[in-house]
Design an enzyme around this catalytic site. Structure first.
Site, PDB file in Angstrom:
ATOM      1  N   ASP A   1       0.814  -1.211   0.000  1.00  0.00           N
ATOM      2  CA  ASP A   1       0.000   0.000   0.000  1.00  0.00           C
ATOM      3  C   ASP A   1       0.851   1.267   0.000  1.00  0.00           C
ATOM      4  O   ASP A   1       2.074   1.218   0.166  1.00  0.00           O
ATOM      5  CB  ASP A   1      -0.952   0.003   1.217  1.00  0.00           C
ATOM      6  CG  ASP A   1      -0.251  -0.357   2.521  1.00  0.00           C
ATOM      7  OD1 ASP A   1       1.000  -0.376   2.554  1.00  0.00           O
ATOM      8  OD2 ASP A   1      -0.951  -0.629   3.510  1.00  0.00           O
TER       9      ASP A   1
ATOM     10  N   ASN B   1      -7.205  -2.339  14.687  1.00  0.00           N
ATOM     11  CA  ASN B   1      -8.613  -2.625  14.367  1.00  0.00           C
ATOM     12  C   ASN B   1      -8.743  -3.819  13.415  1.00  0.00           C
ATOM     13  O   ASN B   1      -9.801  -4.034  12.836  1.00  0.00           O
ATOM     14  CB  ASN B   1      -9.291  -1.382  13.767  1.00  0.00           C
ATOM     15  CG  ASN B   1      -8.657  -0.939  12.452  1.00  0.00           C
ATOM     16  OD1 ASN B   1      -7.732  -1.580  11.943  1.00  0.00           O
ATOM     17  ND2 ASN B   1      -9.145   0.151  11.892  1.00  0.00           N
TER      18      ASN B   1
ATOM     19  N   HIS C   1      -7.075  -4.301  10.572  1.00  0.00           N
ATOM     20  CA  HIS C   1      -6.875  -4.074   9.132  1.00  0.00           C
ATOM     21  C   HIS C   1      -5.593  -4.758   8.638  1.00  0.00           C
ATOM     22  O   HIS C   1      -4.643  -4.953   9.393  1.00  0.00           O
ATOM     23  CB  HIS C   1      -6.924  -2.584   8.762  1.00  0.00           C
ATOM     24  CG  HIS C   1      -5.748  -1.753   9.141  1.00  0.00           C
ATOM     25  ND1 HIS C   1      -5.851  -0.620   9.911  1.00  0.00           N
ATOM     26  CD2 HIS C   1      -4.429  -1.867   8.839  1.00  0.00           C
ATOM     27  CE1 HIS C   1      -4.656  -0.080  10.056  1.00  0.00           C
ATOM     28  NE2 HIS C   1      -3.773  -0.805   9.425  1.00  0.00           N
TER      29      HIS C   1
ATOM     30  N   GLU D   1      -9.529  -1.423   5.666  1.00  0.00           N
ATOM     31  CA  GLU D   1     -10.141  -1.093   6.954  1.00  0.00           C
ATOM     32  C   GLU D   1     -11.384  -1.947   7.190  1.00  0.00           C
ATOM     33  O   GLU D   1     -11.934  -2.527   6.244  1.00  0.00           O
ATOM     34  CB  GLU D   1     -10.538   0.389   6.946  1.00  0.00           C
ATOM     35  CG  GLU D   1      -9.366   1.347   6.809  1.00  0.00           C
ATOM     36  CD  GLU D   1      -8.593   1.571   8.101  1.00  0.00           C
ATOM     37  OE1 GLU D   1      -8.609   0.691   8.981  1.00  0.00           O
ATOM     38  OE2 GLU D   1      -7.977   2.641   8.215  1.00  0.00           O
TER      39      GLU D   1
HETATM   40  C1  GLP Z   1      -0.360   0.528   8.571  1.00  0.00           C
HETATM   41  C2  GLP Z   1      -0.003  -0.310   7.328  1.00  0.00           C
HETATM   42  C3  GLP Z   1      -0.221  -1.787   7.572  1.00  0.00           C
HETATM   43  C4  GLP Z   1       0.420  -2.174   8.901  1.00  0.00           C
HETATM   44  C5  GLP Z   1      -0.256  -1.440  10.034  1.00  0.00           C
HETATM   45  C6  GLP Z   1       0.308  -1.787  11.395  1.00  0.00           C
HETATM   46  O1  GLP Z   1      -1.672   0.909   8.587  1.00  0.00           O
HETATM   47  N1  GLP Z   1      -0.740   0.074   6.175  1.00  0.00           N
HETATM   48  O2  GLP Z   1       0.331  -2.524   6.501  1.00  0.00           O
HETATM   49  O3  GLP Z   1       0.310  -3.560   9.093  1.00  0.00           O
HETATM   50  O4  GLP Z   1      -0.086  -0.057   9.815  1.00  0.00           O
HETATM   51  O5  GLP Z   1       1.445  -1.012  11.669  1.00  0.00           O
HETATM   52  P1  GLP Z   1       2.510  -1.296  12.773  1.00  0.00           P
HETATM   53  O6  GLP Z   1       3.317  -2.460  12.289  1.00  0.00           O
HETATM   54  O7  GLP Z   1       3.329  -0.054  12.865  1.00  0.00           O
HETATM   55  O8  GLP Z   1       1.784  -1.604  14.015  1.00  0.00           O
END
Ligand code: GLP
Length: 248
Positions: free
Chosen positions: A67, A136, A138, A143
């Site tokens: 993404d 959440n 995702h 989302e």
């Molecule tokens: C973002 C990314 C996701 C990731 C998530 C969790 O929203 N788009 O791909 O898994 O955050 O992030 P973190 O690893 O910093 O907790």
């Protein structure tokens, strides 16, 4: 679904990196799906260390990131493109031509999403997709409420995600409100999925994803339907699960 619980983040990172490194040794033309966020940083560091020690050659690997924010310029310090350069690509020998990203500055979003899906297909599909998980539930930027049948698409980020991402930006108003992301369909088409999570903050999402019903309200729950998923977590992220396997 294979669940592996490790003592701490370092062990999670080492183990995840080992899976990718071994896959790359077996299949040098591996197609990898990569993720941003803080979770995979340790894994990237282990991959860099292995490369520097001459233990792995990434030169024929192709990558697709999950993404990108929208709108954001690729060279913006907070873009996911930049993040990947800094955390991995600048330090290993992945051929820049093999690196694929969604572009956060395009005008024609539909065309950009189509281009990405076609590029994944042309590469032969993703062999291993690495995933983190949002608090959440995702995955990528899918989302809660995202229909499972969607391919790559534009999303409006939820307030909780904008809040969570704001730690990387100077001002709240600088945090992009939209993103382009592989869809659940795109993710589910990958041959193998690696879901990484660490820390207490992810425990509820991990429990819902693994033990709860499969529902679009908790995007990661869809992984229960994939034939080859490995979930690699630390003790803290695993502790709410119905059954916690022995720590490895
Ligand atoms: C973002 C990314 C996701 C990731 C998530 C969790 O929203 N788009 O791909 O898994 O955050 O992030 P973190 O690893 O910093 O907790």
């Amino acid at each position: 679904m294979k669940l592996q619980v490790f003592e701490n983040y370092e062990q999670v990172s080492k183990h995840a990196a080992q899976i990718l490194i071994e896959a790359c040794r077996r299949q040098p033309q591996l197609v990898l799906g990569l993720a941003t966020g803080s979770t995979p940083i340790g894994m990237y560091q282990e991959m860099i260390a292995a490369y520097q020690q001459g233990k792995v050659d990434f030169s024929r690997v192709t990558t697709f990131n999950l993404d990108e924010y929208y709108p954001i310029a690729p060279e913006h310090p907070q873009s996911f493109r930049r993040f990947m350069q800094e955390q991995l690509f600048d330090h290993v020998n992945i051929n820049p031509e093999g690196i694929h990203f969604l572009c956060g500055t395009v005008q024609d979003i539909e065309q950009e999403c189509r281009r990405y899906e076609e590029a994944i297909e042309a590469a032969g599909g993703i062999d291993i997709q690495v995933l983190g998980i949002g608090e959440n539930g995702h995955i990528g930027f899918n989302e809660p409420g995202t229909p499972f049948h969607l391919g790559t698409h534009k999303v409006k980020l939820t307030e909780t995600t904008i809040q969570a991402n704001s730690r990387f930006f100077e001002r709240m108003e600088d945090v992009p409100r939209f993103a382009l992301t592989m869809g659940i369909r795109t993710i589910m088409h990958s041959r193998k999925l690696l879901l990484l999570a660490n820390g207490e903050k992810k425990a509820a999402a991990i429990r819902a994803a693994l033990n709860g019903p499969v529902t679009e309200d908790l995007p990661a729950s869809v992984l229960q339907l994939h034939p080859d998923v490995t979930v690699i977590v630390d003790k803290a992220a695993a502790h709410l699960l119905e059954e916690v396997p022995d720590v490895l």
